[in-house]
Design an enzyme around this catalytic site. Structure first.
Site, PDB file in Angstrom:
ATOM      1  N   GLY A 120     106.631  29.249 -22.453  1.00  0.00           N
ATOM      2  CA  GLY A 120     105.605  28.228 -22.342  1.00  0.00           C
ATOM      3  C   GLY A 120     106.143  26.984 -21.664  1.00  0.00           C
ATOM      4  N   SER A 121     105.648  25.843 -22.075  1.00  0.00           N
ATOM      5  CA  SER A 121     105.920  24.601 -21.353  1.00  0.00           C
ATOM      6  C   SER A 121     107.343  24.074 -21.482  1.00  0.00           C
ATOM      7  CB  SER A 121     104.928  23.514 -21.793  1.00  0.00           C
ATOM      8  OG  SER A 121     103.629  23.821 -21.338  1.00  0.00           O
TER       9      SER A 121
END
Length: 483
Positions: A217-218
């Site tokens: 993810g981020s």
């Protein structure tokens, strides 16, 4: 000599020859295979009769051999049970399985070539054979904080000393009680082992360094930003598009922002602002502009593709080899087929914290002989220079702002500058996202770098973001070290 006597003599000679050949085969040709047979009780008894070395956290044994009154002489004991289960592994009728019990088995059992002269000395002095002691790098307060922080959630926590690479904590959930696998009742041990292997949550898997790897993810945006800042064409003030959704080339699909609204009222953001608010469209666009080769090369500089030994083997993290433009945009926000271990993301955080230098992670501080002599000790080793000190300082500025005013505010520690990045990683239709957080503190003199993954958002109801779920755990772990 008459014929019957000759025939009898020949038969007796043939029997003696057969006995000699069979004895030779058993003692020299088949000896290794026979010793290795799991049903060879004599080998099992001989192995258990030797006192294995301890595994220490600080000066406290977390694995030790205790004398018994039965034929096995010693039994392995794990005083803290599940707390260090994935660090120690276990030793039982199945042999040394997992953790340091397996990776350092020759030293713990006393069979390592490094202990040859000690064994010779024991032979002449009549001392009881004994394995070496393994002193770990773990900080008990940090390990306990990681354990408590994860609670009942599935996931993992890894904490490193950014300046040396020493592993300060390594926790994987669900864990298990190694004492249930170290008993001398074979039927009970076998039943306990069978139950663990059939558990759907796979408690024997060390999620911190292996198993089914996670989409980051981020938190992967730190790697993307590092690649952009390193190519010389971008600074933290570079302006990027920040719409509610980014149109992707070659397809009618879009890359939406996490809340389906623009990242700013103007629809544009600086690179620093994009990190602070975790703007997906901005990083998707940035990834396509810097290109797949630059992204993969930057990831490799942080350790992606490597399989470090800590001394347990860490499964390599990866960025896909072939990426078209939409796939590259998805990869740039840590989705598509990017896969990582928590150890790898802790190395990313530690590398930035250490002004761009990634140190090789290690779990063993020293090996101590039964006579208390130090057989070997850790020598911190530089793995790679991932980014320049200038780029590392720029990344730190962005990550501090993320904690001070962005998505990572729940990792704030009063009086301490904390750098961090949140991540929310999708991993299947209809499944709740994984919650990530990577961080280090103090930002101006880092003493600890942390990576936290909470599978499926843990037990927090509808809140599955890294900022709400994983950041508080990282805060707790960092505070344990700083105190």
């Amino acid at each position: 000599m008459n014929a019957p006597v000759r025939r009898l003599s020949f038969l007796v000679g043939l029997l003696f020859a057969s006995l000699l050949v069979s004895t030779t085969l058993i003692q020299y040709v088949f000896a290794a295979d026979l010793n290795a047979r799991p049903d060879n009780r004599r080998t099992l008894l001989a192995t258990y009769a030797r006192e294995r070395g301890e595994i220490l956290v600080g000066q406290t044994p977390v694995a030790r051999s205790v004398p018994t009154e039965d034929e096995f002489k010693f039994q392995r004991e794990y005083p803290d049970g599940p707390l260090y289960s994935h660090v120690t592994g276990f030793y039982s009728f199945y042999g040394a399985v997992g953790g340091l019990e397996q990776s350092e088995d020759p030293l713990l059992s006393g069979s390592s070539d490094k202990l040859f002269y000690r064994r010779v000395s024991d032979l002449f002095t009549g001392r009881r054979a004994q394995g070496a002691t393994i002193e770990t790098t773990l900080d008990p307060a940090v390990q306990q904080a990681a354990e408590q922080g994860l609670g009942q959630a599935r996931g993992a926590v890894v904490a490193l000393d950014p300046k040396t690479g020493a592993v300060l904590a390594m926790v994987s959930h669900p864990d298990f009680n190694p004492n249930r696998l170290a008993g001398h009742d074979l039927a009970t041990v076998d039943e306990n082992y069978r139950k663990l292997t059939e558990e759907p949550d796979r408690p024997l898997v060390n999620r911190a360094i292996g198993g089914d790897l996670y989409p980051p993810g981020s938190v992967f945006k730190v790697v993307v930003a590092a690649a952009a800042l390193s190519d010389g064409e971008y600074t933290e003030d570079s302006v990027l598009p920040g719409p509610a959704a980014l149109d992707l080339p070659l397809t009618s699909a879009t890359l939406p922002n996490h809340d389906d609204v623009p990242c700013s009222p103007t629809g544009e953001v600086t690179l620093k602002q994009a990190m602070v608010v975790s703007c997906n469209p901005a990083f998707g666009d940035l990834g396509m502009k810097i290109g797949a080769d630059a992204l993969r090369e930057q990831a490799a500089k942080f350790g992606f593709g490597d399989s470090p030994s800590v001394p347990m083997r860490v499964t390599p993290s990866s960025v896909p080899a072939e990426l078209d433009a939409p796939q590259l945009a998805q990869s740039s926000i840590g989705q598509y087929d990017v896969r990582v271990t928590p150890m790898q993301m802790a190395m990313v955080a530690a590398g930035v914290a250490n002004r761009g230098t990634v140190m090789s992670p290690y779990l063993v501080q020293s090996v101590i002989g039964s006579d208390l002599s130090v057989i070997e000790s850790a020598d911190p080793t530089e793995l790679t220079q991932a980014v320049s000190p200038r780029v590392a300082d720029e990344l730190t500025d962005m990550l501090v702002a993320t904690v001070d005013e962005g998505t990572g505010t729940k990792a704030q520690i009063p009086g301490v500058r904390v750098a961090g990045k949140t991540g929310t990683a999708e991993h299947g239709e209809g499944r709740r996202a994984h919650a990530w957080f990577i961080s280090y503190a103090p930002a101006d003199d880092p003493q600890i770098a942390v990576a936290v993954i909470v599978e499926d958002g843990g037990v927090s109801g509808s809140e599955t973001s890294g900022g709400s779920v994983a950041a508080p755990i990282a805060k707790q772990v960092m505070e344990a070290r700083l105190k």
